[in-house]
Enzyme design. Sequence first.
Site, PDB file in Angstrom:
ATOM      1  N   ARG A 127       0.843  -1.212   0.000  1.00  0.00           N
ATOM      2  CA  ARG A 127       0.000   0.000   0.000  1.00  0.00           C
ATOM      3  C   ARG A 127       0.872   1.253   0.000  1.00  0.00           C
ATOM      4  NH1 ARG A 127      -4.192   1.034   4.872  1.00  0.00           N
ATOM      5  NH2 ARG A 127      -2.271   1.374   6.037  1.00  0.00           N
ATOM      6  N   ARG A 140       2.615  -0.636  15.104  1.00  0.00           N
ATOM      7  CA  ARG A 140       1.146  -0.540  15.006  1.00  0.00           C
ATOM      8  C   ARG A 140       0.489  -1.861  15.424  1.00  0.00           C
ATOM      9  NH1 ARG A 140       0.946   1.448   9.218  1.00  0.00           N
ATOM     10  NH2 ARG A 140      -1.290   1.141   9.269  1.00  0.00           N
TER      11      ARG A 140
HETATM   12  P1  AMP Z   1      -5.631   4.239  10.354  1.00  0.00           P
HETATM   13  O1  AMP Z   1      -5.884   5.001   9.096  1.00  0.00           O
HETATM   14  O2  AMP Z   1      -6.895   3.807  11.032  1.00  0.00           O
HETATM   15  O3  AMP Z   1      -4.647   3.126  10.169  1.00  0.00           O
HETATM   16  O4  AMP Z   1      -4.938   5.257  11.380  1.00  0.00           O
HETATM   17  C1  AMP Z   1      -3.678   5.854  11.087  1.00  0.00           C
HETATM   18  C2  AMP Z   1      -3.113   6.465  12.359  1.00  0.00           C
HETATM   19  O5  AMP Z   1      -4.023   7.469  12.863  1.00  0.00           O
HETATM   20  C3  AMP Z   1      -2.957   5.498  13.527  1.00  0.00           C
HETATM   21  O6  AMP Z   1      -1.711   4.816  13.483  1.00  0.00           O
HETATM   22  C4  AMP Z   1      -3.042   6.418  14.732  1.00  0.00           C
HETATM   23  O7  AMP Z   1      -1.847   7.154  14.929  1.00  0.00           O
HETATM   24  C5  AMP Z   1      -4.098   7.419  14.288  1.00  0.00           C
HETATM   25  N1  AMP Z   1      -5.476   7.008  14.665  1.00  0.00           N
HETATM   26  C6  AMP Z   1      -6.511   6.692  13.836  1.00  0.00           C
HETATM   27  N2  AMP Z   1      -7.618   6.395  14.526  1.00  0.00           N
HETATM   28  C7  AMP Z   1      -7.287   6.522  15.834  1.00  0.00           C
HETATM   29  C8  AMP Z   1      -7.989   6.345  17.062  1.00  0.00           C
HETATM   30  N3  AMP Z   1      -9.287   5.970  17.084  1.00  0.00           N
HETATM   31  N4  AMP Z   1      -7.312   6.571  18.215  1.00  0.00           N
HETATM   32  C9  AMP Z   1      -6.023   6.951  18.227  1.00  0.00           C
HETATM   33  N5  AMP Z   1      -5.302   7.128  17.117  1.00  0.00           N
HETATM   34  C10 AMP Z   1      -5.915   6.918  15.925  1.00  0.00           C
END
Ligand code: AMP
Length: 182
Positions: A127, A140
């Site tokens: 990706r 992560r």
């Molecule tokens: P994602 O697109 O869901 O993979 O999120 C990318 C990054 O955004 C994550 O690694 C976190 O740093 C942050 N993030 C997204 N959603 C959340 C959440 N609900 N709580 C805390 N951090 C978040």
Amino acid sequence: MFIILFGAPGVGKGTQAALMVERNNLPHFSTGDALRQAKAEQTPDGLLAAQYADRGELAPDEVIMRIVEQTLNKPAFARGALLDGFPRNLYQAGELDTILAKRNQSVDRVINIKVDEAVITKRLIERGRPDDKPDIIANRFKVYRESTEPVLNYYDGRGVTCEVDGDADVETVYNRINANIQ
Ligand code: AMP
């Protein structure tokens, strides 16, 4: 209906959410997308959250809850939402319950998409998002196991969770998900 698409980074939540929105007319809300948008707009919350995303850590809960409250208060989300990437820890799950309870609503379904870690690591590297580098991915996953996975147990007792094997083509996974939200 309030549906949570749950699963480790890279299991295909975003891809499936896009299909579900198109076909089921449910408003989609991804906290990750909202944070990337906020970063692009250079808002204080967006810039702060980006520092965490760059390390594969969760952004601070107060930042997330501000965005969540603002979004869920929009008329488009009055009757339901497809939540993607939220809640990510037990605190956020509790806050979501409080918000929904005030509206006489609750989480209807938590769909846990499962894919083997080796498979999703490969998917993520392909990706190629800035936070899709091997060491950040590893962190992560660690954060997912420690902080996010317990959220499943939180909902398990309510009989709203279901598990979907996400190691298949997009349409097959979509059909599996759909079978659980009828
Ligand atoms: P994602 O697109 O869901 O993979 O999120 C990318 C990054 O955004 C994550 O690694 C976190 O740093 C942050 N993030 C997204 N959603 C959340 C959440 N609900 N709580 C805390 N951090 C978040």
